[in-house]
Design an enzyme around this catalytic site. Structure first.
Site, short mmCIF file in Angstrom:
data_model
loop_
_atom_site.label_atom_id
_atom_site.label_comp_id
_atom_site.label_asym_id
_atom_site.label_seq_id
_atom_site.Cartn_x
_atom_site.Cartn_y
_atom_site.Cartn_z
N THR A 254 0.64 -1.17 0.27
CA THR A 254 -0.04 0.11 -0.03
C THR A 254 0.92 1.35 0.13
OG1 THR A 254 -1.70 1.11 1.16
CG2 THR A 254 -0.20 0.07 2.46
N ARG A 255 0.33 2.17 -0.70
CA ARG A 255 0.95 3.62 -0.44
C ARG A 255 -0.10 4.59 -0.06
NH1 ARG A 255 -1.16 4.20 -5.92
NH2 ARG A 255 -1.43 6.29 -5.91
N HIS B 286 -9.82 -2.07 4.10
CA HIS B 286 -8.58 -2.74 4.08
C HIS B 286 -8.17 -3.94 5.10
CE1 HIS B 286 -8.10 1.39 2.26
NE2 HIS B 286 -7.65 0.63 1.10
N HIS C 16 -8.12 1.93 6.14
CA HIS C 16 -9.41 1.92 6.66
C HIS C 16 -9.79 0.51 7.02
CE1 HIS C 16 -8.85 6.29 5.78
NE2 HIS C 16 -8.66 5.85 4.53
#
Length: 573
Positions: free
Chosen positions: A198-199, A206, A203
């Site tokens: 992830t970048r 996810h 929340h």
């Protein structure tokens, strides 16, 4: 048992034997050097730690050609992204870079020697081919812009001998090399590990998808966010890491582990997904979540995606056997309010009520201080985001007034300063052209280059003040469109808000009402390079606001600027 590294052997080049390291350091002080850029530092760190195994250095021309054309190194090993050390002709001459030479690679931040490169070749790449094959050729792709506008014209290939690890002063305890992460997995007794790339902030959705992915594979979760270079405009990694730390306790005890990846992303879509899989495999991971439009830079100016939504999953699946890592397709999760739970979108029956908040909607809510529901994100995550992204009423901004000398921009600037001070809530700084010239740019003349440099200095000061929540009023002549654009980019890159106001009072009026006689002196040749006389003023093409003081008063101009700021949400009720 963790996954074997790509190519079979982890190429950990970090010298742990003190006498060898001391010997390399002593030699490094006698050699010519190259000062590495931020992106080159990211690449170097992952080469010497083994993250880019089987690479032992920057690509030679033979390896580069194979990667660009066939996604393979010269020996046939799968590798999709060219890892290159770009240098200029001047650097080649100054540092005597040629085959057989040994060159010290240094960190631009503190001049520390990091590695010695034994040069195998120096070559001029075919950047058109690289752009087409690696990034699909669209000139608006950020990596292609970097390739042609930032990367230098020659590449240097050769193997590395590491001297020092890079010095990091943030989140040191969360930065693990592949060897360290593998050791940690062994210590924890983890045999199957699902990595989540992830970048962005994470929340509830996810968290749900990663837990589901882990449980379906009877595995644990590695949250492995990129903290090197990501897409321009992404949320800074400090904020994101605080979010990851906040969400970690929401996982079942012992299920998840957080480690940071110092990767410089290329946003290369499907090729990048294969690259990410290789990197995670080198870190000991057995499963890797690949999402929709994985590592894509979004849409171009025509609104068209650079990559297809499932290109990444297709290409990783194609090389699954060689990669030796299982791909877990990213499940788009949606919230079911009637059940107070998340479910994969494709499993929700038609007609069932669902709720979602897009990234655009989230940014809007943060900007305006609107509520963010707990079903979407955890309160501790929202708290972090609000701290780093306060609502507009608490943000700084720059009002950049441009126009001819004696156009009235200084008068507007002074009156605006008084008005903003009256409203309170922010400190207000006024950067008048003549004041800046006297205090900040006294050695500069009025050539195009010096004018541009003067605007750059104003923009830098404005960006720092704006970042800290101040209101900045800058009022230089700023006659060139390119300089004004650089000013906007400088302020916005620092996270600030920038508004260009064209004080469009006609030249004839500015000259006619010039009581100091400056225009007269310029017309008589006493002043050279004077805007509007013997130097051009490029009319702004897209100002945020235009005011003409032959048509309205200073008071009205200030009122229009305040109304514009109010409409943008900078003043609360």
């Amino acid at each position: 048992m963790s996954n074997p590294p790509h190519g079979g052997v982890l190429k950990d080049l970090i010298a742990r034997d003190a006498p060898i390291r001391d010997q390399l350091y002593t030699e490094s002080e006698t050699l010519k050097d190259i000062i590495l850029t931020e992106r080159q530092l990211c690449d170097l760190e992952l080469i010497i730690s083994g993250g880019f195994s089987p690479l032992e250095g920057f690509l030679t021309e033979k390896d580069y050609d194979g990667v660009v054309e066939n996604l393979r190194l010269a020996d046939g090993t799968l590798f999709p992204i060219p890892i290159t050390l770009d240098v200029s002709k001047e650097e080649i001459e100054t540092s005597q870079i040629k085959p057989g030479a040994r060159i010290t690679l240094r960190d631009f931040r503190d001049d520390v020697p990091l590695a010695i490169l034994t040069v195998e070749d120096v070559y001029k790449p075919d950047k058109q081919k690289e752009a087409k094959h690696v990034f699909r050729g669209d000139p608006e792709h950020p990596a292609i812009r970097y390739l042609f506008n930032t990367a230098k014209e020659y590449y240097v290939g050769g193997k590395l001998q590491a001297i020092n690890r890079l010095n990091h002063y943030d989140y040191v305890g969360l930065r693990n090399t592949p060897a360290e992460l593998r050791s940690q997995f062994t210590k924890l007794g983890w045999s199957k590990v699902v990595a989540f790339q992830t970048r962005n902030p994470m929340h509830r959705a996810h968290r749900e998808l990663t837990v589901r992915a882990a449980r379906s594979r009877q595995a644990n979760v590695l949250i492995h966010p990129v903290v090197g270079l990501t897409k321009p405009g992404d949320i800074d990694h400090f904020t994101r890491v605080r979010v990851y730390q906040a969400i970690l306790p929401r996982y079942p005890n012992g299920l998840a582990y957080l480690s940071l990846l110092p990767l410089a992303m290329r946003m290369a879509g499907d090729r990048e997904a294969v690259w990410h899989a290789i990197i995670r495999k080198n870190h000991g991971v057995t499963h890797f979540i690949v999402g929709r439009d994985h590592a894509g830079p979004g849409k171009n100016s025509k609104g068209v995606d650079f990559y297809g939504p499932y290109d990444a999953q297709t290409l990783v699946e194609k090389y699954r056997d060689e990669l030796g890592i299982e791909v877990v397709p990213f499940q788009q999760m949606t919230y079911l309010p009637d059940k107070d739970e998340y479910a994969p979108k494709d499993t929700v029956p038609e007609g069932v009520k669902t709720l979602d908040i897009s990234g655009t909607e989230l940014r809007k809510r943060l900007k305006l201080g609107l509520p963010i529901p707990e079903w979407f994100s955890y309160p501790e995550v929202v708290k972090v985001l609000r701290e780093s992204h306060p609502p507009r009423t608490q943000q700084g901004f720059t009002i950049f007034l441009t126009g001819y000398h004696n156009s009235g921009k200084d008068s507007v600037g002074r009156a605006l300063q008084v008005t903003l001070n009256q409203q309170a809530g922010r400190s207000v700084s006024l950067l008048l052209g003549e004041t800046v010239r006297a205090e900040l740019s006294s050695e500069l003349g009025f050539t195009r280059e010096d004018r541009h440099k003067n605007i750059q200095r104003i923009a830098f000061v404005a960006s720092e003040l704006t970042r800290s929540g101040a209101a900045v009023i800058a009022a230089p002549i700023a006659p060139y469109e390119s300089s004004r654009q650089v000013a906007r980019e400088t302020v916005e890159k620092a996270g600030g808000n920038f508004f260009l106001v064209h004080v469009a009072t006609p030249l004839e009026h500015a000259e006619k009402t010039d009581r100091k006689g400056v225009y007269k002196r310029a017309r008589n040749g006493e002043i050279k390079g004077f805007t509007g006389v013997d130097d051009p003023y490029e009319v702004p093409t897209k100002p945020d606001l235009t005011v003409d003081l032959t048509q309205i008063s200073v008071r009205t101009a200030v009122h229009q600027i305040i109304l514009h700021l109010e409409a943008e949400g900078f003043f609360g009720n």
